[in-house]
Write a protein that holds these residues in place. Structure first.
Motif, short mmCIF file in Angstrom:
data_model
loop_
_atom_site.label_atom_id
_atom_site.label_comp_id
_atom_site.label_asym_id
_atom_site.label_seq_id
_atom_site.Cartn_x
_atom_site.Cartn_y
_atom_site.Cartn_z
N UNK A 54 0.84 -1.21 0.00
CA UNK A 54 0.00 0.00 0.00
C UNK A 54 0.87 1.25 0.00
N UNK A 55 2.05 1.13 0.62
CA UNK A 55 2.96 2.27 0.68
C UNK A 55 3.68 2.45 -0.66
N UNK A 56 4.18 1.36 -1.22
CA UNK A 56 5.00 1.45 -2.44
C UNK A 56 4.16 1.54 -3.71
N UNK A 57 2.97 0.92 -3.71
CA UNK A 57 2.15 0.83 -4.92
C UNK A 57 1.81 2.17 -5.54
N UNK A 58 0.98 2.98 -4.84
CA UNK A 58 0.56 4.24 -5.45
C UNK A 58 1.67 5.29 -5.43
N UNK A 59 2.88 4.93 -5.07
CA UNK A 59 3.98 5.90 -5.07
C UNK A 59 5.07 5.44 -6.04
N UNK A 60 5.99 4.63 -5.53
CA UNK A 60 7.14 4.19 -6.34
C UNK A 60 6.70 3.50 -7.63
N UNK A 61 5.82 2.48 -7.47
CA UNK A 61 5.44 1.72 -8.66
C UNK A 61 4.63 2.54 -9.64
N UNK A 62 3.79 3.45 -9.12
CA UNK A 62 3.02 4.30 -10.01
C UNK A 62 3.96 5.13 -10.90
N UNK A 63 5.00 5.68 -10.29
CA UNK A 63 5.92 6.51 -11.08
C UNK A 63 6.74 5.67 -12.06
N UNK A 64 7.04 4.42 -11.65
CA UNK A 64 7.72 3.52 -12.60
C UNK A 64 6.81 3.26 -13.80
N UNK B 27 -0.43 15.63 -0.57
CA UNK B 27 0.59 16.68 -0.62
C UNK B 27 1.78 16.21 -1.46
N UNK B 28 2.19 14.96 -1.18
CA UNK B 28 3.30 14.35 -1.92
C UNK B 28 2.96 14.32 -3.41
N UNK B 29 1.69 13.95 -3.71
CA UNK B 29 1.25 13.91 -5.10
C UNK B 29 1.34 15.28 -5.75
N UNK B 30 0.87 16.29 -5.02
CA UNK B 30 0.89 17.66 -5.56
C UNK B 30 2.33 18.12 -5.82
N UNK B 31 3.22 17.75 -4.87
CA UNK B 31 4.63 18.12 -5.03
C UNK B 31 5.24 17.46 -6.26
N UNK B 32 4.76 16.23 -6.56
CA UNK B 32 5.31 15.50 -7.70
C UNK B 32 4.54 15.80 -8.97
N UNK B 33 3.57 16.69 -8.87
CA UNK B 33 2.86 17.13 -10.06
C UNK B 33 1.77 16.19 -10.54
N UNK B 34 1.27 15.28 -9.66
CA UNK B 34 0.13 14.45 -10.04
C UNK B 34 -1.02 14.69 -9.06
N UNK B 35 -2.23 14.72 -9.60
CA UNK B 35 -3.39 14.98 -8.75
C UNK B 35 -3.86 13.65 -8.14
N UNK B 36 -2.99 12.99 -7.35
CA UNK B 36 -3.32 11.70 -6.78
C UNK B 36 -2.81 11.59 -5.35
#
Lengths: 258, 139
Positions: free
Chosen positions: A241-251, B22-31
């Motif tokens: 849940x931590x890595x999915x919508x963050x690291x993996x999403x950007x990958x 907030x992290x999303x906004x900083x990275x330029x995605x609305x998520x």
């Protein structure tokens, strides 16, 4: 008689969330009964209950033409509130209560490595299969990869990234089938993959990640193995849940060229 | 009081989702970038500190425990309110993905089990987990 039904329907609609608690409680009760009587606990009651939920969604979708499963029936609208993102996220976060970082570190290097590799494999496989089936956007591919992790990581990621209802439902289905496969196949493959030591079980739990699948599968293999596999699997959903919508999403965004 | 536990839990979720956004906004995605995961870390951190200080008595803890126990029923409700008709129109995607991932992970178990067999961190005797309770709570 007509009037009686009308009053009943009125009460059920007015107390929608309470109706949902009673309805879901009944499904869970029947599912655990089936699990105990028909499969002698081999197929975990939770897996049967979630399968029943998806089948009810199918029925609701066909009967009403809507996109919210049984929640599109007026008297069951509360099921949509109970299973909506708000209460779901609250309950998921609550499961982290009592988990201590000391215990996490006790799983050792091999356990933590297995967790990371397990999460990576899931997102990779889910994303690749999604791509093969024609999905080309990072949000959908990441959500499908998340569902391949567990049936919880999928919808959590779907909500976080704003995936379509179709992709969200698919992500739950992948996680559910994975859980059932692990539950039923583990006793048969156990001798081949060497599930006979606590260390092997820690690795197994970390790679598979589906706690109900791991616990059910190991219980059917040898009850003594359960705590070790469940130990690492417990951390899997949180980590994903931590890595999915963050690291993996950007990958996935990079891969899709977005 | 039980509401104190539930309030801590709710606070962690709200702050987690806020930080994720907030992290999303900083990275330029609305998520929401990892909000639920952040919330879990916050809950582990704060409840651990509160328990050590003795400011989270058993009755307050029940305000959190209830929600973790109601977790599977909530997942069942979630499953019952999905767009399964549309999901099925996509063909056997779910089956293919699930079979593949399980097959690959089964195959990787012996590979990982071979390396570093004498890891001093594997203090297995110290691990005691109530598997039944976990099986009820987690996917």
């Amino acid at each position: 008689m007509q009037e009686l039904l009308q009053i009943l329907s009125l009460v059920l609609q007015k107390y929608a969330l309470v109706t949902a608690f009673a309805f879901v409680g009944l499904i869970v009760y029947l599912s655990y009964l089936l699990s105990a009587k028909l499969t002698r606990g081999r197929l975990h009651g939770s897996a049967i209950a979630i399968t029943a939920g998806l089948l009810l969604s199918l029925w609701g979708g066909i009967a009403t033409g809507g996109t919210h499963g049984v929640a599109d029936f007026k008297i069951l609208a509360g099921v949509g509130v109970m299973g909506g993102a708000m209460l779901r996220d609250l309950a998921i976060v609550a499961t982290a209560f009592g988990v201590s970082m000391d215990e996490f570190l006790k799983t050792g290097v091999s356990g933590i490595l297995a967790l990371l590799i397990g999460v990576v494999i899931s997102f990779f496989v889910g994303g690749a299969v999604g791509y093969a089936f024609g999905y080309r956007d990072a949000v959908s591919l990441c959500t499908l990869g998340a569902g391949t992790a567990t049936y919880i990581v999928g919808p959590v990621t779907a909500t976080a990234l704003g995936a379509s209802s179709e992709v969200e439902a698919l992500s739950i289905a992948i996680g559910l089938i994975k859980s059932v496969l692990v539950m039923t196949l583990t006793p048969f493959v156990a001798p081949w993959i060497g599930l006979n030591s606590p260390r092997a079980d820690l690795i197994f739990g970390g790679l598979m990640g589906t706690t109900s699948g791991v616990a059910g599968g190991l219980a059917a293999t040898d009850v003594k193995l359960v705590p070790y596999g469940a130990m690492t699997a417990t951390f899997y959903t949180g980590l994903a849940c931590l890595l999915g919508p963050s690291v993996f999403f950007f990958i996935f965004k990079v891969v899709c060229g977005e | 009081m039980a509401i104190y536990g539930t309030a801590v839990l709710s606070g962690c979720l709200l702050v987690g989702i806020f930080l994720g956004r907030l992290l999303g906004a900083l990275m330029g995605v609305d998520k929401d970038v990892g909000g639920v995961g952040i919330a879990m870390l916050l809950l582990i951190f704060f409840t651990d500190r509160m328990q050590k200080r003795g400011s989270l008595p058993a009755i307050s803890q029940q305000g959190i425990v209830f929600w973790s126990l109601i977790y599977i029923p909530i997942v069942v409700a979630m499953a019952a309110s999905q767009n399964v008709v549309a999901a099925l129109s996509g063909g056997p995607l779910a089956l293919v993905a699930a079979v593949l991932v399980v097959a690959i992970c089964f195959a990787v178990v012996p590979l990982l089990n071979r390396g570093g067999a004498d890891d001093p961190n594997d203090d297995l005797a110290a691990i005691a987990v109530d598997a039944d309770a976990i099986g009820d709570r987690e996917p």
